[in-house]
Design a protein around this motif. Structure first.
Motif, PDB file in Angstrom:
ATOM      1  N   VAL A 149      43.622  39.571  42.298  1.00  0.00           N
ATOM      2  CA  VAL A 149      42.415  40.174  41.749  1.00  0.00           C
ATOM      3  C   VAL A 149      41.287  39.154  41.613  1.00  0.00           C
ATOM      4  CG1 VAL A 149      41.436  41.289  39.704  1.00  0.00           C
ATOM      5  CG2 VAL A 149      43.681  41.984  40.549  1.00  0.00           C
ATOM      6  N   THR A 150      41.604  37.937  41.210  1.00  0.00           N
ATOM      7  CA  THR A 150      40.578  36.910  41.037  1.00  0.00           C
ATOM      8  C   THR A 150      39.825  36.671  42.342  1.00  0.00           C
ATOM      9  OG1 THR A 150      41.925  35.841  39.328  1.00  0.00           O
ATOM     10  CG2 THR A 150      40.138  34.549  40.288  1.00  0.00           C
ATOM     11  N   GLU A 209      34.984  37.368  45.809  1.00  0.00           N
ATOM     12  CA  GLU A 209      34.357  37.709  47.094  1.00  0.00           C
ATOM     13  C   GLU A 209      33.169  38.647  46.916  1.00  0.00           C
ATOM     14  OE1 GLU A 209      37.497  39.310  49.449  1.00  0.00           O
ATOM     15  OE2 GLU A 209      38.477  37.368  49.772  1.00  0.00           O
ATOM     16  N   GLU A 210      33.192  39.418  45.825  1.00  0.00           N
ATOM     17  CA  GLU A 210      32.096  40.349  45.540  1.00  0.00           C
ATOM     18  C   GLU A 210      31.086  39.764  44.557  1.00  0.00           C
ATOM     19  OE1 GLU A 210      31.701  43.254  47.076  1.00  0.00           O
ATOM     20  OE2 GLU A 210      33.519  42.812  48.268  1.00  0.00           O
ATOM     21  N   GLY A 211      31.275  38.491  44.203  1.00  0.00           N
ATOM     22  CA  GLY A 211      30.322  37.826  43.321  1.00  0.00           C
ATOM     23  C   GLY A 211      30.632  37.921  41.844  1.00  0.00           C
ATOM     24  N   TYR A 212      31.813  38.434  41.513  1.00  0.00           N
ATOM     25  CA  TYR A 212      32.213  38.543  40.105  1.00  0.00           C
ATOM     26  C   TYR A 212      33.034  37.304  39.731  1.00  0.00           C
ATOM     27  CZ  TYR A 212      30.938  43.405  41.004  1.00  0.00           C
ATOM     28  OH  TYR A 212      30.265  44.547  41.358  1.00  0.00           O
ATOM     29  N   VAL A 213      32.355  36.330  39.152  1.00  0.00           N
ATOM     30  CA  VAL A 213      32.998  35.057  38.826  1.00  0.00           C
ATOM     31  C   VAL A 213      32.758  34.721  37.358  1.00  0.00           C
ATOM     32  CG1 VAL A 213      32.812  34.162  41.174  1.00  0.00           C
ATOM     33  CG2 VAL A 213      30.943  33.779  39.546  1.00  0.00           C
ATOM     34  N   ALA A 214      33.515  33.755  36.862  1.00  0.00           N
ATOM     35  CA  ALA A 214      33.373  33.336  35.465  1.00  0.00           C
ATOM     36  C   ALA A 214      31.957  32.865  35.178  1.00  0.00           C
ATOM     37  CB  ALA A 214      34.378  32.227  35.156  1.00  0.00           C
ATOM     38  N   SER A 215      31.398  33.366  34.099  1.00  0.00           N
ATOM     39  CA  SER A 215      30.041  32.985  33.725  1.00  0.00           C
ATOM     40  C   SER A 215      29.817  33.328  32.256  1.00  0.00           C
ATOM     41  CB  SER A 215      29.012  33.733  34.577  1.00  0.00           C
ATOM     42  OG  SER A 215      27.702  33.503  34.100  1.00  0.00           O
ATOM     43  N   ASN A 216      29.100  32.452  31.570  1.00  0.00           N
ATOM     44  CA  ASN A 216      28.762  32.712  30.176  1.00  0.00           C
ATOM     45  C   ASN A 216      27.356  33.292  30.021  1.00  0.00           C
ATOM     46  OD1 ASN A 216      31.228  31.798  29.051  1.00  0.00           O
ATOM     47  ND2 ASN A 216      30.545  29.682  29.306  1.00  0.00           N
ATOM     48  N   PRO A 248      28.493  44.928  36.250  1.00  0.00           N
ATOM     49  CA  PRO A 248      28.794  46.358  36.064  1.00  0.00           C
ATOM     50  C   PRO A 248      30.302  46.597  36.158  1.00  0.00           C
ATOM     51  CG  PRO A 248      27.920  45.967  38.258  1.00  0.00           C
ATOM     52  CD  PRO A 248      27.760  44.680  37.512  1.00  0.00           C
ATOM     53  N   ILE A 249      30.881  47.211  35.144  1.00  0.00           N
ATOM     54  CA  ILE A 249      32.320  47.468  35.166  1.00  0.00           C
ATOM     55  C   ILE A 249      32.680  48.396  36.319  1.00  0.00           C
ATOM     56  CG2 ILE A 249      32.209  49.442  33.590  1.00  0.00           C
ATOM     57  CD1 ILE A 249      34.971  46.732  33.788  1.00  0.00           C
ATOM     58  N   ILE A 279      35.624  47.742  39.199  1.00  0.00           N
ATOM     59  CA  ILE A 279      36.652  48.729  39.538  1.00  0.00           C
ATOM     60  C   ILE A 279      36.570  49.115  41.010  1.00  0.00           C
ATOM     61  CG2 ILE A 279      37.394  51.114  39.133  1.00  0.00           C
ATOM     62  CD1 ILE A 279      36.605  50.727  36.191  1.00  0.00           C
ATOM     63  N   SER A 280      35.354  49.299  41.520  1.00  0.00           N
ATOM     64  CA  SER A 280      35.176  49.682  42.927  1.00  0.00           C
ATOM     65  C   SER A 280      35.683  48.596  43.877  1.00  0.00           C
ATOM     66  CB  SER A 280      33.704  49.974  43.212  1.00  0.00           C
ATOM     67  OG  SER A 280      33.274  51.126  42.526  1.00  0.00           O
ATOM     68  N   ALA A 281      35.461  47.333  43.529  1.00  0.00           N
ATOM     69  CA  ALA A 281      35.923  46.237  44.377  1.00  0.00           C
ATOM     70  C   ALA A 281      37.438  46.275  44.529  1.00  0.00           C
ATOM     71  CB  ALA A 281      35.487  44.896  43.788  1.00  0.00           C
TER      72      ALA A 281
END
Length: 283
Positions: A181-182, A187-194, A199-200, A204-206
């Motif tokens: 999952v990580t 790959e879709e740009g959802y990475v750790a960030s403070n 968008p949830i 989910i779509s990814a």
């Protein structure tokens, strides 16, 4: 002064009364032993009556969110490893679930044996760490390792498919690596960030697009904390949904706002420790 009745000479009872007394004591002991056997049988029967599960749920946790609750560090706590800490989702457990939203637990009396998974130690330490200093409850009234809790509560209920303790942990690790999952989210740009909010629905779509199945998500204070992937008993991905008898179709479990964060664990102010915990049974 000692009462006279306690200092009086002992008087021996007739032989037939002694025999009756011994017989009575013997019958009481047998009754107590029988009651214990019945209680144990009822306990085992209760375990046996837990019906066969319907599907698997691979529970993953985001350390950056979970570790915000941590105020204490110790060698076993994955939140406190600094640069050696987890950089993505870690394993919470592989759970046997029912389609009605409930689940079996503690399905056998077999205790966790740390020696069974000693060869998996480094992998478990890295990908399946405990994110707490507290001991976890086992199924025998005690407390011990996080892995002990997961095996006894959930692994024993999955044994009809996953097999023994060692194979349960190997199966879970393999699912974790295969359905990464990580990586999918990165790959879709959802990475750790403070600072970023994501968008949830996009998260989910990814996962839907990659695994052809819908996950469940849970959040804490606006941050993604748990994500669940679901599988049938052949480990083919399936939707994490509860079917309903109404015309509304299906229901998904989501306890998240429209936009969520993925906090960065590396920026935590926790005291760091890179020591490996001792892998031994606490039973």
């Amino acid at each position: 002064m000692i009462p006279s009745n306690l200092t009086a000479p002992l008087k021996f009872a007739p032989r037939h009364l002694v025999f009756a007394l011994v017989l009575s004591i013997g019958l009481v002991c047998v009754a107590v032993a029988y009651a214990g056997d019945v209680q144990e049988e009822l306990l085992l029967r209760g375990v046996a009556e837990q019906r066969e599960f319907d599907y698997f749920k691979l529970a993953l946790q985001w350390p950056g969110t979970y570790c915000r609750k941590t105020s204490k560090c110790c060698a076993q706590n994955g939140c406190c490893r600094g640069s050696n800490g987890p950089t993505g989702f870690t394993i919470h457990g592989l759970w046997a679930d029912y389609n009605d939203g409930t689940w079996p637990s503690c399905c056998s009396g077999k205790k966790f044996d740390a020696t069974e998974i000693s060869t998996l130690r480094e992998a478990l330490y890295k990908y399946w760490p405990t994110l707490s200093c507290s001991k976890s409850k086992n199924c025998h009234g005690g407390k011990g390792l996080f892995w002990e809790h997961e095996w006894e509560k959930h692994g024993t209920c999955a044994a009809s498919v996953t097999g023994d303790e060692y194979n349960y942990f190997v199966t879970t690790l393999n699912l974790y690596f295969k359905y990464n999952v990580t990586e999918i989210l990165a790959e879709e740009g959802y990475v750790a960030s403070n600072s970023e909010k994501y968008p949830i629905g996009g998260i989910i779509s990814a996962i839907q697009n990659s695994f052809k199945a819908t996950p469940e998500v849970e959040c804490s204070s606006g941050a993604l904390e748990e994500l669940y992937l679901c599988f049938d008993k052949t480990f083919k991905p399936r939707d994490c949904v509860i079917e309903t008898t109404t015309n509304s179709g299906t229901l998904t479990s989501s306890k998240c706002p429209t936009y969520v964060s993925l906090p960065d664990l590396a920026s935590s102010n926790l005291e760091h420790s890179s020591a490996y915990p001792t892998l031994k049974s606490s039973i």
